[in-house]
Design a protein around this motif. Sequence first.
Motif, short mmCIF file in Angstrom:
data_model
loop_
_atom_site.label_atom_id
_atom_site.label_comp_id
_atom_site.label_asym_id
_atom_site.label_seq_id
_atom_site.Cartn_x
_atom_site.Cartn_y
_atom_site.Cartn_z
N ALA A 17 0.83 -1.20 0.00
CA ALA A 17 0.00 0.00 0.00
C ALA A 17 0.86 1.25 0.00
CB ALA A 17 -0.91 0.02 1.23
N VAL A 19 0.58 5.45 0.75
CA VAL A 19 -0.25 6.42 1.43
C VAL A 19 -0.30 7.68 0.59
CG1 VAL A 19 -0.52 7.83 3.51
CG2 VAL A 19 0.23 5.45 3.69
N TRP A 63 -9.21 3.67 2.34
CA TRP A 63 -8.46 3.04 1.25
C TRP A 63 -9.27 2.92 -0.03
CZ3 TRP A 63 -10.06 -1.48 -1.05
CH2 TRP A 63 -11.06 -2.19 -0.39
N TRP A 73 -3.06 -1.28 -2.88
CA TRP A 73 -4.00 -0.32 -2.32
C TRP A 73 -3.38 1.07 -2.19
CZ3 TRP A 73 -3.12 -4.83 0.86
CH2 TRP A 73 -4.10 -5.81 0.75
N ILE A 75 -3.87 4.08 0.57
CA ILE A 75 -4.47 4.50 1.82
C ILE A 75 -4.44 6.02 1.81
CG2 ILE A 75 -4.36 4.47 4.33
CD1 ILE A 75 -2.92 1.73 4.07
N HIS A 76 -5.60 6.61 1.69
CA HIS A 76 -5.72 8.07 1.61
C HIS A 76 -5.82 8.65 3.02
CE1 HIS A 76 -6.69 7.78 -2.73
NE2 HIS A 76 -7.27 6.65 -2.36
N ALA A 99 -3.49 5.48 9.11
CA ALA A 99 -3.06 4.74 7.92
C ALA A 99 -2.56 3.36 8.31
CB ALA A 99 -2.00 5.51 7.15
N VAL A 102 -5.55 1.15 9.03
CA VAL A 102 -6.16 0.70 7.79
C VAL A 102 -5.30 -0.39 7.15
CG1 VAL A 102 -6.79 1.38 5.43
CG2 VAL A 102 -7.45 2.83 7.37
N ALA A 103 -3.98 -0.20 7.15
CA ALA A 103 -3.08 -1.22 6.60
C ALA A 103 -3.26 -2.55 7.32
CB ALA A 103 -1.63 -0.75 6.72
#
Length: 165
Positions: A17, A19, A63, A73, A75-76, A99, A102-103
């Motif tokens: 992912a 960011v 995400w 992905w 991750i915003h 973040a 989310v990860a």
Amino acid sequence: MRLTLVEGDIATQDVDAVVNAANRAMRGGLGVDGAIHAAGGPEVLADCVRRFPDGLATGSAGWTTAGRMPARWVIHVVGPNHAAGERDRGLLTSCYSGALAVADELGARSVAFPLVSAGVYAWPRDDAIRAAIDTLRATATDVDEVRLVAFGSTAYDEIATALQV
């Protein structure tokens, strides 16, 4: 968790992912946000529109697909806009811890981060670096590698110095 530093383009990182330092609208923008959307292609924007019809709040993380990027992905995170008067450091640090949360939900083992809010949003770079390093080191996560991606040699040197302290 292993914290590493590289100089380069976040959109080309071969990690699970990446960011994105996004804006609240989640529709693309300048700096890192523009680079992520350009590299990921229309799939990233389409997923942002679908998953975040009302955008995302400052300090929050969510995400989407990474589209055409090597990562799986994006991750915003929406960092605070220091230039516009958003000076709550807690919003900045929550981007990093959020973040990573989310990860963990996604099962990502490697994540690449930019310096959130240190570009267009004008957060003082020395504090942005310290906030990133301190938060990433202090946040419990199942991620194996957290990669800080410095855009340019000046940023790389500044982050490398801070990592040694």
